[in-house]
Design a protein around this motif. Structure first.
Motif, PDB file in Angstrom:
ATOM      1  N   ASP A   1       0.852  -1.184   0.000  1.00 14.71           N
ATOM      2  CA  ASP A   1       0.000   0.000   0.000  1.00 14.71           C
ATOM      3  C   ASP A   1       0.890   1.237   0.000  1.00 14.71           C
ATOM      4  O   ASP A   1       1.386   1.652   1.049  1.00 14.71           O
ATOM      5  N   ILE A   2       1.100   1.836  -1.172  1.00  9.90           N
ATOM      6  CA  ILE A   2       1.965   3.014  -1.248  1.00  9.90           C
ATOM      7  C   ILE A   2       1.215   4.313  -0.941  1.00  9.90           C
ATOM      8  O   ILE A   2       1.790   5.390  -1.048  1.00  9.90           O
ATOM      9  N   LYS A   3      -0.058   4.193  -0.542  1.00 11.35           N
ATOM     10  CA  LYS A   3      -0.792   5.361  -0.073  1.00 11.35           C
ATOM     11  C   LYS A   3      -0.665   5.525   1.446  1.00 11.35           C
ATOM     12  O   LYS A   3      -0.990   6.584   1.984  1.00 11.35           O
ATOM     13  N   LYS A   4      -0.217   4.479   2.125  1.00  9.75           N
ATOM     14  CA  LYS A   4      -0.105   4.525   3.578  1.00  9.75           C
ATOM     15  C   LYS A   4       0.906   5.585   4.005  1.00  9.75           C
ATOM     16  O   LYS A   4       2.019   5.654   3.483  1.00  9.75           O
ATOM     17  N   LYS A   5       0.521   6.400   4.972  1.00 13.26           N
ATOM     18  CA  LYS A   5       1.362   7.517   5.390  1.00 13.26           C
ATOM     19  C   LYS A   5       2.643   7.030   6.052  1.00 13.26           C
ATOM     20  O   LYS A   5       2.648   6.059   6.821  1.00 13.26           O
ATOM     21  N   ILE A   6       3.753   7.683   5.744  1.00 15.39           N
ATOM     22  CA  ILE A   6       5.025   7.481   6.444  1.00 15.39           C
ATOM     23  C   ILE A   6       5.253   8.717   7.306  1.00 15.39           C
ATOM     24  O   ILE A   6       5.426   9.821   6.789  1.00 15.39           O
ATOM     25  N   GLU A   7       5.212   8.544   8.595  1.00 18.83           N
ATOM     26  CA  GLU A   7       5.283   9.678   9.513  1.00 18.83           C
ATOM     27  C   GLU A   7       6.624  10.396   9.399  1.00 18.83           C
ATOM     28  O   GLU A   7       7.683   9.750   9.386  1.00 18.83           O
ATOM     29  N   PRO A   8       6.612  11.733   9.315  1.00 18.58           N
ATOM     30  CA  PRO A   8       7.874  12.482   9.273  1.00 18.58           C
ATOM     31  C   PRO A   8       8.593  12.443  10.612  1.00 18.58           C
ATOM     32  O   PRO A   8       7.979  12.229  11.665  1.00 18.58           O
TER      33      PRO A   8
ATOM     34  N   PHE B   1       5.730  11.793  -1.427  1.00 18.94           N
ATOM     35  CA  PHE B   1       6.036  13.172  -1.793  1.00 18.94           C
ATOM     36  C   PHE B   1       4.854  14.037  -1.376  1.00 18.94           C
ATOM     37  O   PHE B   1       3.719  13.805  -1.799  1.00 18.94           O
ATOM     38  N   ILE B   2       5.124  15.039  -0.527  1.00 17.49           N
ATOM     39  CA  ILE B   2       4.050  15.728   0.184  1.00 17.49           C
ATOM     40  C   ILE B   2       3.912  17.179  -0.249  1.00 17.49           C
ATOM     41  O   ILE B   2       2.829  17.629  -0.628  1.00 17.49           O
ATOM     42  N   THR B   3       5.007  17.917  -0.208  1.00 21.35           N
ATOM     43  CA  THR B   3       4.993  19.341  -0.555  1.00 21.35           C
ATOM     44  C   THR B   3       6.153  19.634  -1.495  1.00 21.35           C
ATOM     45  O   THR B   3       7.235  19.076  -1.334  1.00 21.35           O
ATOM     46  N   GLU B   4       5.938  20.519  -2.438  1.00 17.89           N
ATOM     47  CA  GLU B   4       6.980  20.854  -3.395  1.00 17.89           C
ATOM     48  C   GLU B   4       8.056  21.753  -2.770  1.00 17.89           C
ATOM     49  O   GLU B   4       7.737  22.704  -2.062  1.00 17.89           O
TER      50      GLU B   4
ATOM     51  N   LYS C   1      12.701  18.222   4.547  1.00 12.97           N
ATOM     52  CA  LYS C   1      11.859  19.363   4.887  1.00 12.97           C
ATOM     53  C   LYS C   1      12.565  20.667   4.525  1.00 12.97           C
ATOM     54  O   LYS C   1      13.776  20.696   4.310  1.00 12.97           O
ATOM     55  N   ILE C   2      11.772  21.740   4.459  1.00 13.71           N
ATOM     56  CA  ILE C   2      12.321  23.056   4.160  1.00 13.71           C
ATOM     57  C   ILE C   2      12.913  23.648   5.432  1.00 13.71           C
ATOM     58  O   ILE C   2      12.253  23.707   6.472  1.00 13.71           O
ATOM     59  N   GLU C   3      14.163  24.078   5.365  1.00  6.34           N
ATOM     60  CA  GLU C   3      14.816  24.659   6.534  1.00  6.34           C
ATOM     61  C   GLU C   3      14.079  25.921   6.985  1.00  6.34           C
ATOM     62  O   GLU C   3      13.653  26.738   6.166  1.00  6.34           O
ATOM     63  N   GLY C   4      13.917  26.048   8.295  1.00  3.87           N
ATOM     64  CA  GLY C   4      13.269  27.229   8.857  1.00  3.87           C
ATOM     65  C   GLY C   4      11.758  27.202   8.801  1.00  3.87           C
ATOM     66  O   GLY C   4      11.107  28.225   9.009  1.00  3.87           O
ATOM     67  N   SER C   5      11.177  26.037   8.520  1.00  3.99           N
ATOM     68  CA  SER C   5       9.725  25.916   8.469  1.00  3.99           C
ATOM     69  C   SER C   5       9.331  24.512   8.904  1.00  3.99           C
ATOM     70  O   SER C   5      10.174  23.657   9.153  1.00  3.99           O
ATOM     71  N   ASN C   6       8.021  24.293   8.986  1.00  6.09           N
ATOM     72  CA  ASN C   6       7.508  22.959   9.292  1.00  6.09           C
ATOM     73  C   ASN C   6       7.058  22.219   8.033  1.00  6.09           C
ATOM     74  O   ASN C   6       6.372  21.198   8.124  1.00  6.09           O
TER      75      ASN C   6
END
Length: 250
Positions: A144-151, A204-207, A232-237
């Motif tokens: 199941d490649i839709k299953k979430k992988i927790e950050p 892949f979650i956010t660009e 993740k993007i440095e300086g953000s969540n």
């Protein structure tokens, strides 16, 4: 497997695609999988540049790669790909990687979304694409490649990278191959020197955008030679991607 709705693409591995041991790298295997998908698109009269003229394209949102071994210099391989199912806006692409003796050396599965590049949102897949590709309800990997992988909230290993122009692709976002490279760069050297990447499962979650600085976070898991990863993007969540990898000894 015997069926009609597949597409085969052959490759001969080249010198610059090798690591120091003379085996293809994981990023090269992803690149060859992408090339096969692009040629499959071209074969039905909807190549990626034709789609780009219409401001649409395909975006990978999740995927899994399993390699039992990596091909060596000058080895000939065949990648077989097909679509196993569709919804209105997305489809599952299956892949099997054969060596020149038709032994299976790898498998991959990806969930792709049809995307409006300018509006940055999914759109319905053209009916003609679905009709010409058709599908075969058989999976290369049963997962199941839709299953979430927790950050990750914290990491054992961290690395920083700036998003440069060459990191982005024709869809104006960071290519998924670059995320894999950033993951590998944060793996301890004793792992990358003595083990090969057997499996990666990614979301892949956010660009990430040109000019961003990204953090590659890696944490060792309880299972030996297994890791969790977050980009993740440095300086953000903002989390761009999350993944898990498993490594095996050569």
């Amino acid at each position: 497997m015997i069926f009609d709705n597949y597409f085969d693409r052959q490759f001969e591995l080249r010198y610059f695609e090798m690591n120091k041991l003379g085996s293809a790298t994981p990023t090269i295997m992803l690149a060859l999988l992408e090339e096969t998908a692009a040629d499959h698109t071209h074969s039905i009269g909807y190549n990626l540049f034709d789609l780009l003229d219409k401001n649409v394209g395909w975006i990978l949102v999740s995927g899994k790669l399993q390699m039992d071994r990596y091909p060596s210099y000058k080895e000939k391989i065949t990648i077989r790909t097909w679509l196993s199912s569709y919804s209105s806006i997305k489809g599952y692409r299956e892949n099997i990687i054969f060596d020149e003796h038709h032994n299976i050396i790898g498998r991959a599965k990806g969930l792709w979304v049809f995307f409006d590049i300018e509006k940055r949102r999914p759109i319905p897949i053209f009916n003609e694409i679905k009709e010409k590709w058709s599908y075969f309800n058989k999976e290369a990997i049963y997962t199941d490649i839709k299953k979430k992988i927790e950050p990750l909230d914290f990491a054992d290993y961290t690395n920083h990278f700036r998003v440069n122009r060459y990191d982005t692709d024709m869809n104006k976002h960071v290519n998924n191959i670059r995320y894999l490279q950033w993951v590998i760069e944060s793996i301890p050297e004793d792992i990358t020197d003595n083990y090969f990447l057997h499996e990666i499962d990614g979301r892949f979650i956010t660009e990430a955008q040109y000019g961003d600085t990204v953090l590659s976070l890696t944490k060792e898991l309880e299972t030996k030679n297994s890791f969790a990863h977050t980009i993740k993007i440095e300086g953000s969540n903002r989390v761009c991607a999350s993944a898990k990898t498993i490594w095996k000894a050569y």
